[in-house]
Design an enzyme around this catalytic site. Sequence first.
Site, PDB file in Angstrom:
ATOM      1  N   LYS A 188       0.845  -1.203   0.000  1.00 53.97           N
ATOM      2  CA  LYS A 188       0.000   0.000   0.000  1.00 53.97           C
ATOM      3  C   LYS A 188       0.880   1.253   0.000  1.00 53.97           C
ATOM      4  CE  LYS A 188      -3.684  -2.551   2.273  1.00 53.97           C
ATOM      5  NZ  LYS A 188      -4.353  -2.965   3.500  1.00 53.97           N
ATOM      6  N   GLN A 214      -4.227  -1.521   9.854  1.00 54.02           N
ATOM      7  CA  GLN A 214      -4.161  -2.844   9.221  1.00 54.02           C
ATOM      8  C   GLN A 214      -4.729  -3.918  10.152  1.00 54.02           C
ATOM      9  OE1 GLN A 214      -3.080  -3.516   5.987  1.00 54.02           O
ATOM     10  NE2 GLN A 214      -3.801  -5.588   6.359  1.00 54.02           N
ATOM     11  N   ASP A 243     -10.522   3.033   4.397  1.00 50.92           N
ATOM     12  CA  ASP A 243     -10.930   1.630   4.293  1.00 50.92           C
ATOM     13  C   ASP A 243     -12.457   1.515   4.280  1.00 50.92           C
ATOM     14  OD1 ASP A 243      -9.111  -0.342   3.882  1.00 50.92           O
ATOM     15  OD2 ASP A 243      -8.636  -0.675   6.000  1.00 50.92           O
TER      16      ASP A 243
END
Length: 285
Positions: free
Chosen positions: A55, A99, A122
């Site tokens: 990412k 994460q 997200d």
Amino acid sequence: MAAEIIDGKQIAGRVRIAVARDVEAFTKEFDGARPGLATILVGDDPASAVYVGGKQKACKEVGMEGSNFPLPADTAREDVVALIERLNADPQVNGILLQLPLPEHLDGVELTGMIDPGKDVDGLTPVSAGLLALGREGLRPCTPAGVMTLLEAAGAQLEGAEAVVIGRSNLFGKPMAQLLLGANATVTMCHSRTRDLAGVCRRADVLIAAVGRAKMVKADWVKPGAVVIDVGMNRTDDGLCGDVDFDAVSEVAAAITPVPGGVGPMTIAFLLRNTLQAARMARGT
Ligand code: NAP
């Protein structure tokens, strides 16, 4: 009949090129400012480290600022909260990604919920989930948003179509169903307690599998001419494979995503897109 292979790598590449172009325009418009993504990685899970690394690399490739905040596995909840609050308050940070999964002693749902919804790239905070459920504008979870683009690229007609999603996770299945509903599909969600799963799947014009069981979806579960999206990522002795029995289902479906090279590349592409969207929202555009 051999199905059309939906090339997620190529489609994701196009999304990334478009994001890079829009980042350049953003930077020109706002005196050299660049959208910034902060990732938080708690612990030393090797797969998570690879995902976060990917990412960050992707961020830099499209001209965004990327910063990673690694924390030891035994970090106290209060210290993660303090970092999230600091990043929430930092105007250089447009997107925050915590994460998952987190170490056992930390609650991923609770901590994700502390991210400023305007920076929730997200799309997993309760506010983002609520906006999606209400059909209001907001940041959408990356993988289901990427699947919508794959369906569009495959020419899938969603309006009035029977769409079946196998899997009801907060991360994928639920937001996927909401997006399909928003596109006027008739949506059925399946899970581990669904009776006659094969029979329900056979009704689908669009079949999406997100379970985590290698090659579970067989050819006789698939309606001839259906579009099949395989979200599963399973490590087997033969390497990475999806939830769909690809070779057999390819003989029945009109179009299908491969694993790897289908849904996977879309997730990062949409994370980049969300970060740019969050940066624009922060500037009121
Ligand atoms: P998850 O949270 O483990 O959810 C799995 C879902 O599958 C649950 O809803 C579960 O039902 C259902 N299920 C389990 N066994 C079943 C069965 N025999 N029949 C029908 N349904 C069954 O997983 P997830 O996070 O959604 O991920 C699913 C898969 O997608 C994994 O392989 C993951 O690696 C992959 N994934 C890939 C990406 C990507 O970027 N490519 C992104 C996200 C996920 P219950 O709710 O009843 O337990």
